[in-house]
Design a protein around this motif. Structure first.
Motif, PDB file in Angstrom:
ATOM      1  N   LYS A   1       0.830  -1.205   0.000  1.00 14.26           N
ATOM      2  CA  LYS A   1       0.000   0.000   0.000  1.00 14.26           C
ATOM      3  C   LYS A   1       0.864   1.253   0.000  1.00 14.26           C
ATOM      4  CE  LYS A   1      -4.489  -1.245   1.911  1.00 14.26           C
ATOM      5  NZ  LYS A   1      -5.489  -0.934   2.969  1.00 14.26           N
ATOM      6  N   ILE A   2       1.973   1.195   0.753  1.00 18.89           N
ATOM      7  CA  ILE A   2       2.887   2.339   0.798  1.00 18.89           C
ATOM      8  C   ILE A   2       3.446   2.629  -0.595  1.00 18.89           C
ATOM      9  CG2 ILE A   2       5.124   3.148   1.670  1.00 18.89           C
ATOM     10  CD1 ILE A   2       4.558   1.631   4.266  1.00 18.89           C
ATOM     11  N   VAL A   3       3.794   1.565  -1.305  1.00 20.84           N
ATOM     12  CA  VAL A   3       4.347   1.708  -2.665  1.00 20.84           C
ATOM     13  C   VAL A   3       3.287   2.250  -3.624  1.00 20.84           C
ATOM     14  CG1 VAL A   3       5.312   0.432  -4.618  1.00 20.84           C
ATOM     15  CG2 VAL A   3       6.041  -0.104  -2.305  1.00 20.84           C
ATOM     16  N   GLY A   4       2.028   1.944  -3.337  1.00 24.81           N
ATOM     17  CA  GLY A   4       0.961   2.387  -4.224  1.00 24.81           C
ATOM     18  C   GLY A   4       0.486   1.321  -5.194  1.00 24.81           C
ATOM     19  N   LEU A   5       0.814   0.046  -4.890  1.00 26.58           N
ATOM     20  CA  LEU A   5       0.366  -1.042  -5.762  1.00 26.58           C
ATOM     21  C   LEU A   5      -1.155  -1.189  -5.674  1.00 26.58           C
ATOM     22  CD1 LEU A   5       3.046  -3.823  -5.073  1.00 26.58           C
ATOM     23  CD2 LEU A   5       3.039  -2.084  -6.871  1.00 26.58           C
ATOM     24  N   LYS A   6      -1.742  -1.649  -6.745  1.00 30.13           N
ATOM     25  CA  LYS A   6      -3.188  -1.879  -6.787  1.00 30.13           C
ATOM     26  C   LYS A   6      -3.534  -3.336  -6.498  1.00 30.13           C
ATOM     27  CE  LYS A   6      -3.966   2.374  -7.906  1.00 30.13           C
ATOM     28  NZ  LYS A   6      -4.564   3.297  -6.911  1.00 30.13           N
ATOM     29  N   THR A   7      -2.602  -4.252  -6.828  1.00 30.84           N
ATOM     30  CA  THR A   7      -2.851  -5.677  -6.615  1.00 30.84           C
ATOM     31  C   THR A   7      -1.673  -6.316  -5.892  1.00 30.84           C
ATOM     32  OG1 THR A   7      -1.864  -6.347  -8.729  1.00 30.84           O
ATOM     33  CG2 THR A   7      -4.225  -5.816  -8.738  1.00 30.84           C
ATOM     34  N   ILE A   8      -1.908  -7.519  -5.382  1.00 27.40           N
ATOM     35  CA  ILE A   8      -0.863  -8.248  -4.674  1.00 27.40           C
ATOM     36  C   ILE A   8      -1.048  -9.747  -4.902  1.00 27.40           C
ATOM     37  CG2 ILE A   8      -2.194  -8.432  -2.524  1.00 27.40           C
ATOM     38  CD1 ILE A   8       0.442  -8.009  -0.977  1.00 27.40           C
ATOM     39  N   PRO A   9       0.034 -10.508  -5.089  1.00 29.40           N
ATOM     40  CA  PRO A   9      -0.106 -11.959  -5.267  1.00 29.40           C
ATOM     41  C   PRO A   9      -0.551 -12.615  -3.961  1.00 29.40           C
ATOM     42  CG  PRO A   9       2.212 -11.361  -5.152  1.00 29.40           C
ATOM     43  CD  PRO A   9       1.441 -10.073  -5.216  1.00 29.40           C
ATOM     44  N   ALA A  10      -1.466 -13.575  -4.081  1.00 28.48           N
ATOM     45  CA  ALA A  10      -2.013 -14.177  -2.869  1.00 28.48           C
ATOM     46  C   ALA A  10      -2.428 -15.621  -3.096  1.00 28.48           C
ATOM     47  CB  ALA A  10      -3.216 -13.365  -2.390  1.00 28.48           C
ATOM     48  N   TYR A  11      -2.382 -16.395  -2.009  1.00 26.80           N
ATOM     49  CA  TYR A  11      -2.990 -17.719  -1.957  1.00 26.80           C
ATOM     50  C   TYR A  11      -4.357 -17.537  -1.301  1.00 26.80           C
ATOM     51  CZ  TYR A  11       1.592 -19.855  -2.850  1.00 26.80           C
ATOM     52  OH  TYR A  11       2.792 -20.228  -3.404  1.00 26.80           O
ATOM     53  N   ILE A  12      -5.379 -18.174  -1.858  1.00 31.04           N
ATOM     54  CA  ILE A  12      -6.717 -18.054  -1.288  1.00 31.04           C
ATOM     55  C   ILE A  12      -7.096 -19.347  -0.593  1.00 31.04           C
ATOM     56  CG2 ILE A  12      -9.165 -17.676  -1.786  1.00 31.04           C
ATOM     57  CD1 ILE A  12      -8.336 -16.060  -4.205  1.00 31.04           C
ATOM     58  N   ARG A  13      -7.583 -19.205   0.632  1.00 31.88           N
ATOM     59  CA  ARG A  13      -8.075 -20.360   1.387  1.00 31.88           C
ATOM     60  C   ARG A  13      -9.522 -20.115   1.787  1.00 31.88           C
ATOM     61  NH1 ARG A  13      -3.361 -22.273   5.638  1.00 31.88           N
ATOM     62  NH2 ARG A  13      -1.752 -22.725   4.090  1.00 31.88           N
ATOM     63  N   ILE A  14     -10.267 -21.197   1.900  1.00 31.13           N
ATOM     64  CA  ILE A  14     -11.636 -21.110   2.399  1.00 31.13           C
ATOM     65  C   ILE A  14     -11.620 -21.703   3.798  1.00 31.13           C
ATOM     66  CG2 ILE A  14     -14.027 -21.840   2.038  1.00 31.13           C
ATOM     67  CD1 ILE A  14     -13.318 -22.103  -0.946  1.00 31.13           C
ATOM     68  N   ALA A  15     -11.876 -20.871   4.796  1.00 39.47           N
ATOM     69  CA  ALA A  15     -11.752 -21.339   6.189  1.00 39.47           C
ATOM     70  C   ALA A  15     -12.743 -20.610   7.065  1.00 39.47           C
ATOM     71  CB  ALA A  15     -10.333 -21.098   6.692  1.00 39.47           C
ATOM     72  N   ASN A  16     -13.156 -21.269   8.155  1.00 37.09           N
ATOM     73  CA  ASN A  16     -14.015 -20.585   9.110  1.00 37.09           C
ATOM     74  C   ASN A  16     -13.157 -19.739  10.044  1.00 37.09           C
ATOM     75  OD1 ASN A  16     -12.931 -22.233  11.145  1.00 37.09           O
ATOM     76  ND2 ASN A  16     -14.518 -23.774  10.867  1.00 37.09           N
ATOM     77  N   ASP A  17     -13.816 -18.996  10.934  1.00 36.93           N
ATOM     78  CA  ASP A  17     -13.081 -18.068  11.792  1.00 36.93           C
ATOM     79  C   ASP A  17     -12.037 -18.770  12.651  1.00 36.93           C
ATOM     80  OD1 ASP A  17     -14.477 -16.007  10.775  1.00 36.93           O
ATOM     81  OD2 ASP A  17     -15.791 -15.712  12.493  1.00 36.93           O
ATOM     82  N   GLN A  18     -12.377 -19.931  13.199  1.00 42.33           N
ATOM     83  CA  GLN A  18     -11.438 -20.632  14.071  1.00 42.33           C
ATOM     84  C   GLN A  18     -10.220 -21.101  13.295  1.00 42.33           C
ATOM     85  OE1 GLN A  18     -13.191 -23.405  16.748  1.00 42.33           O
ATOM     86  NE2 GLN A  18     -11.266 -24.323  17.353  1.00 42.33           N
ATOM     87  N   GLU A  19     -10.455 -21.637  12.087  1.00 45.12           N
ATOM     88  CA  GLU A  19      -9.330 -22.065  11.249  1.00 45.12           C
ATOM     89  C   GLU A  19      -8.478 -20.870  10.860  1.00 45.12           C
ATOM     90  OE1 GLU A  19     -11.526 -23.921   8.180  1.00 45.12           O
ATOM     91  OE2 GLU A  19     -11.427 -25.935   9.039  1.00 45.12           O
ATOM     92  N   SER A  20      -9.141 -19.744  10.596  1.00 50.29           N
ATOM     93  CA  SER A  20      -8.407 -18.537  10.227  1.00 50.29           C
ATOM     94  C   SER A  20      -7.532 -18.071  11.381  1.00 50.29           C
ATOM     95  CB  SER A  20      -9.392 -17.431   9.842  1.00 50.29           C
ATOM     96  OG  SER A  20      -8.702 -16.262   9.465  1.00 50.29           O
TER      97      SER A  20
END
Length: 301
Positions: free
Chosen positions: A103-122
Motif C-alpha cells: 500500500k505504501i508503494v501504491g500497488l493496486k494488486t498483490i499476489p495471494a494464496y486463497i483459502r476457504i476457512a471458518n473463523d477458528q481455522e483462520s
C-alpha cells in the motif's frame, strides 16, 4: 516500478475468473475450485481486509519502509495468504507487513494464496503463521501460544506438534506471561532478553521482580549476573523462612541447655520445629576441644 509490475503479472487469468459472479467459488467442491487452490492469484488490495485475529499489534515503520523499497524494486516475492469471505471480498490470514508495504508503494494488486476457512481455522492459521516469524519478541510469541491454547483448545503437547517446537520451549515462553506487566513491556521493548525474564520468573514477589528489573537496567546486568542475583535473594529468603519455622525455645528446655553448656564448657544451641522435633548444636574450637567434649559425653572424664 517496472520490475514490480512485471513481477505481479502472475495470476491475471485467475483474477478474472474470481471477478465473474457466475463463477463465485465458495468451497473446494465448487466448479473451477481446482484452478484456484494451490495457485497464486492477483488480488486487488482494496478487496482485502485486515485480519481481526492478527496477534501482532505493532509494526516497525522503518522496517516497513525498507520492505516497501524492496517491493518497489523487485515486487512482492512471497505471496500473502487470504481467506475468501464473499464475492470479491477477502480477509488477510498472513503477510500483513507485505500488505501494508504494498500500500505504501501504491500497488493496486498483490499476489495471494486463497483459502476457504471458518473463523477458528483462520485464527489458527494466523497464529501459527505468526509464530514462525523470525522478528517477533518473546512476549508476542508467548501471547500467540496462549491464544492457541485458549481459543483453539489445544494442550501444550498438541501445540508442540502444531508449531514444531519442544514442549519445554513452549512452557518457557508461557511462563513469561507470569511476569509483572511492566517487565513484559520491558522485554517487548528490548530492554530485557528472554533470559532475563526466565531468571525473574523465579522471584515470586512482584515488587521484588520490579526491584531487580530496575537494577538490571541501572547496572546493565547480564543474564548470568541476574541469575546469580536471583539465587542470592532466594537463598536469603529460604534462610529467613527456616528461621521463622523454628519456634522459640520453651522455658522447660532453657534450664537443660544451661546445664549442658556448663557441663560441656561451651555454649550449646537448640533449634526446635513447630512439630516438636529439634537439633542440638555443640560448637568446638579445635580438634583438642572436640576430643574433650567427646570424652565428657561418653562419660570418660
Amino acid at each position: 516500478m517496472a520490475k514490480a509490475t512485471k513481477k505481479q503479472a502472475l495470476g491475471r487469468g485467475l483474477s478474472a475468473l474470481l471477478k465473474d459472479p457466475q463463477n463465485d467459488i465458495q468451497s473446494a467442491e465448487d466448479k473451477n475450485a481446482d484452478k484456484l487452490v494451490g495457485h497464486i492469484v492477483e488480488l486487488e488490495l482494496e478487496a482485502i481486509e485486515v485480519n481481526p485475529f492478527q496477534p501482532r499489534t505493532s509494526f516497525n515503520e522503518d522496517a516497513l519502509k525498507e520492505l516497501a523499497s524492496s517491493i518497489n524494486e523487485l515486487g512482492v516475492i512471497q505471496p500473502i495468504t487470504v481467506r475468501k469471505l464473499d464475492f470479491n471480498k477477502y480477509q488477510l490470514v498472513s503477510g500483513e507487513r507485505r500488505f501494508r508495504a504494498s500500500k505504501i508503494v501504491g500497488l493496486k494488486t498483490i499476489p495471494a494464496y486463497i483459502r476457504i476457512a471458518n473463523d477458528q481455522e483462520s485464527l489458527e492459521m494466523a497464529l501459527v503463521e505468526n509464530i514462525q516469524r523470525q522478528d517477533l519478541d518473546p512476549i508476542e510469541i508467548s501471547l500467540s501460544y496462549q491464544r492457541l491454547i485458549d481459543e483453539i483448545n489445544l494442550t501444550q503437547e498438541q501445540l508442540s506438534e502444531r508449531v514444531g517446537k519442544k514442549r519445554s520451549t513452549i512452557a518457557n515462553y508461557l511462563r513469561l506471561l507470569k511476569l509483572d506487566p511492566i517487565i513484559q513491556t520491558g522485554i517487548r521493548d528490548g530492554f530485557l532478553s528472554m533470559g532475563h525474564g526466565r531468571a525473574l520468573i523465579n522471584i515470586e514477589d512482584p515488587q521484588q521482580q520490579l526491584d531487580i528489573y530496575e537494577k538490571i537496567l541501572q547496572k546493565s546486568l547480564s543474564v548470568r549476573e541476574t541469575e546469580q542475583l536471583v539465587r542470592e535473594i532466594n537463598t536469603g529468603s529460604q534462610e529467613k523462612k527456616g528461621n521463622k519455622a523454628s519456634t522459640t525455645v520453651p522455658k522447660t528446655y532453657k534450664k537443660g541447655i544451661k546445664e549442658f553448656s556448663e557441663y560441656l564448657g561451651t555454649k550449646v544451641d537448640v533449634k526446635l520445629t513447630k512439630k516438636g522435633s529439634g537439633k542440638l548444636s555443640i560448637p568446638f574450637k579445635s580438634e583438642e576441644d572436640f576430643n574433650r567434649i567427646k570424652k565428657l559425653i561418653q562419660g570418660e572424664e
